[in-house]
Design a protein around this motif. Structure first.
Motif, mmCIF file in Angstrom:
data_model
loop_
_atom_site.group_PDB
_atom_site.id
_atom_site.type_symbol
_atom_site.label_atom_id
_atom_site.label_comp_id
_atom_site.label_asym_id
_atom_site.label_seq_id
_atom_site.Cartn_x
_atom_site.Cartn_y
_atom_site.Cartn_z
ATOM 1 N N TYR A 97 0.830 -1.199 0.000
ATOM 2 C CA TYR A 97 0.000 0.000 0.000
ATOM 3 C C TYR A 97 0.871 1.258 0.000
ATOM 4 N N PRO A 98 0.790 2.078 -1.026
ATOM 5 C CA PRO A 98 1.625 3.289 -1.100
ATOM 6 C C PRO A 98 1.018 4.456 -0.308
ATOM 7 N N TRP A 99 1.055 4.357 1.004
ATOM 8 C CA TRP A 99 0.443 5.373 1.865
ATOM 9 C C TRP A 99 1.055 6.770 1.731
ATOM 10 N N PRO A 100 2.309 6.957 1.277
ATOM 11 C CA PRO A 100 2.805 8.332 1.123
ATOM 12 C C PRO A 100 1.984 9.174 0.142
ATOM 13 N N LEU A 101 1.238 8.519 -0.730
ATOM 14 C CA LEU A 101 0.372 9.280 -1.639
ATOM 15 C C LEU A 101 -0.663 10.102 -0.872
ATOM 16 N N TRP A 102 -1.088 9.609 0.303
ATOM 17 C CA TRP A 102 -2.060 10.341 1.123
ATOM 18 C C TRP A 102 -1.454 11.592 1.737
ATOM 19 N N VAL A 103 -0.146 11.610 1.877
ATOM 20 C CA VAL A 103 0.533 12.804 2.395
ATOM 21 C C VAL A 103 0.767 13.792 1.257
ATOM 22 N N MET A 104 1.368 13.303 0.184
ATOM 23 C CA MET A 104 1.753 14.218 -0.874
ATOM 24 C C MET A 104 0.615 14.614 -1.800
ATOM 25 N N GLY A 105 -0.400 13.772 -1.953
ATOM 26 C CA GLY A 105 -1.487 14.074 -2.883
ATOM 27 C C GLY A 105 -2.295 15.311 -2.536
ATOM 28 N N PRO A 106 -2.984 15.330 -1.392
ATOM 29 C CA PRO A 106 -3.795 16.508 -1.069
ATOM 30 C C PRO A 106 -2.959 17.785 -0.893
ATOM 31 N N TRP A 107 -1.813 17.630 -0.239
ATOM 32 C CA TRP A 107 -0.938 18.790 -0.034
ATOM 33 C C TRP A 107 -0.444 19.316 -1.377
ATOM 34 N N GLY A 108 -0.033 18.426 -2.259
ATOM 35 C CA GLY A 108 0.440 18.831 -3.581
ATOM 36 C C GLY A 108 -0.663 19.472 -4.406
ATOM 37 N N ALA A 109 -1.869 18.933 -4.294
ATOM 38 C CA ALA A 109 -3.002 19.511 -5.026
ATOM 39 C C ALA A 109 -3.280 20.936 -4.560
ATOM 40 N N MET A 110 -3.236 21.161 -3.261
ATOM 41 C CA MET A 110 -3.460 22.513 -2.729
ATOM 42 C C MET A 110 -2.351 23.465 -3.173
ATOM 43 N N LEU A 111 -1.112 22.987 -3.166
ATOM 44 C CA LEU A 111 -0.004 23.820 -3.628
ATOM 45 C C LEU A 111 -0.139 24.145 -5.115
ATOM 46 N N LEU A 112 -0.566 23.169 -5.885
ATOM 47 C CA LEU A 112 -0.761 23.400 -7.308
ATOM 48 C C LEU A 112 -1.830 24.465 -7.542
ATOM 49 N N LEU A 113 -2.927 24.382 -6.799
ATOM 50 C CA LEU A 113 -3.977 25.399 -6.917
ATOM 51 C C LEU A 113 -3.460 26.783 -6.515
ATOM 52 N N ALA A 114 -2.679 26.849 -5.438
ATOM 53 C CA ALA A 114 -2.118 28.134 -5.004
ATOM 54 C C ALA A 114 -1.162 28.687 -6.056
ATOM 55 N N THR A 115 -0.361 27.825 -6.654
ATOM 56 C CA THR A 115 0.580 28.259 -7.685
ATOM 57 C C THR A 115 -0.166 28.763 -8.912
ATOM 58 N N LEU A 116 -1.204 28.036 -9.329
ATOM 59 C CA LEU A 116 -1.995 28.474 -10.473
ATOM 60 C C LEU A 116 -2.718 29.791 -10.186
ATOM 61 N N ALA A 117 -3.239 29.939 -8.981
ATOM 62 C CA ALA A 117 -3.918 31.183 -8.609
ATOM 63 C C ALA A 117 -2.936 32.351 -8.624
ATOM 64 N N ALA A 118 -1.732 32.138 -8.123
ATOM 65 C CA ALA A 118 -0.723 33.203 -8.128
ATOM 66 C C ALA A 118 -0.341 33.559 -9.560
ATOM 67 N N SER A 119 -0.228 32.554 -10.402
ATOM 68 C CA SER A 119 0.118 32.780 -11.807
ATOM 69 C C SER A 119 -0.983 33.562 -12.528
ATOM 70 N N LEU A 120 -2.231 33.176 -12.304
ATOM 71 C CA LEU A 120 -3.349 33.899 -12.912
ATOM 72 C C LEU A 120 -3.444 35.325 -12.390
ATOM 73 N N GLY A 121 -3.166 35.512 -11.100
ATOM 74 C CA GLY A 121 -3.187 36.840 -10.511
ATOM 75 C C GLY A 121 -2.155 37.765 -11.144
ATOM 76 N N LYS A 122 -0.989 37.217 -11.463
ATOM 77 C CA LYS A 122 0.059 38.014 -12.101
ATOM 78 C C LYS A 122 -0.351 38.398 -13.526
ATOM 79 N N LYS A 123 -1.010 37.479 -14.226
ATOM 80 C CA LYS A 123 -1.414 37.756 -15.597
ATOM 81 C C LYS A 123 -2.493 38.827 -15.646
ATOM 82 N N ARG A 124 -3.390 38.819 -14.660
ATOM 83 C CA ARG A 124 -4.461 39.808 -14.622
ATOM 84 C C ARG A 124 -3.964 41.171 -14.186
ATOM 85 N N ASN A 125 -3.001 41.202 -13.265
ATOM 86 C CA ASN A 125 -2.480 42.461 -12.724
ATOM 87 C C ASN A 125 -0.977 42.523 -12.937
ATOM 88 N N PRO A 126 -0.528 42.779 -14.148
ATOM 89 C CA PRO A 126 0.917 42.783 -14.405
ATOM 90 C C PRO A 126 1.617 43.932 -13.731
#
Length: 152
Positions: free
Chosen positions: A123-152
């Motif tokens: 059972y690859p239990w480390p996926l439960w640690v890195m999956g949700p945390w990584g998904a949230m970081l990805l969303l934060a990174t995308l939001a920051a990227s979109l924010g920069k594009k809207r407000n250069p």
């Protein structure tokens, strides 16, 4: 940063906020690493006197706090919002690095447990640690990227 008062005089919350602004500016300009910035902020909020505050910025060039506060207070005069992109990029890189190190440690523990259990890697239990945390970081990174594009 120069302090006009005696080094033994007690500092106020406003004084600590001004020093925090100076530290943020030096971090954004690349004079402080993420670790140094975090350490100095920890020390900042436990400092009681002007002398303790002054030691936090003694190895950094002076920053015009009046000019800095004016620039942050009136972003429309500078043609937009204050430039926080560099600091937020550094913070995101720092958080991604922490995620990667934590994930690697979890995989190493999983590997050691699997080897110790007779090569049973069921059972690859480390996926439960890195999956949700990584998904949230990805969303934060995308939001920051979109924010920069809207407000250069």
């Amino acid at each position: 940063m120069t302090m006009a008062a005696s080094p033994n005089m007690r500092a106020s919350d406003g004084d600590r906020d001004r020093v925090a602004s100076v530290l943020r500016e030096h971090y954004a300009q690349g004079r402080l690493t993420g670790e140094e910035f975090d350490e100095r902020l920890d020390q900042l909020y436990t400092s009681k006197t002007y002398g303790e505050l002054a030691t936090l910025t003694s190895d950094l060039p002076d920053v015009d706090l009046q000019g800095l506060s004016n620039a942050l207070a009136r972003p429309s005069e500078r043609g937009g919002r204050p430039d926080r992109g560099r600091a937020s990029d550094g913070a995101l890189r720092h958080i991604w690095a922490v995620w990667a190190v934590t994930s690697a440690i979890n995989w190493v523990v999983w590997l050691i447990v699997g080897v110790a259990d007779g090569l049973d890697f069921t059972y690859p239990w480390p996926l439960w640690v890195m999956g949700p945390w990584g998904a949230m970081l990805l969303l934060a990174t995308l939001a920051a990227s979109l924010g920069k594009k809207r407000n250069p």
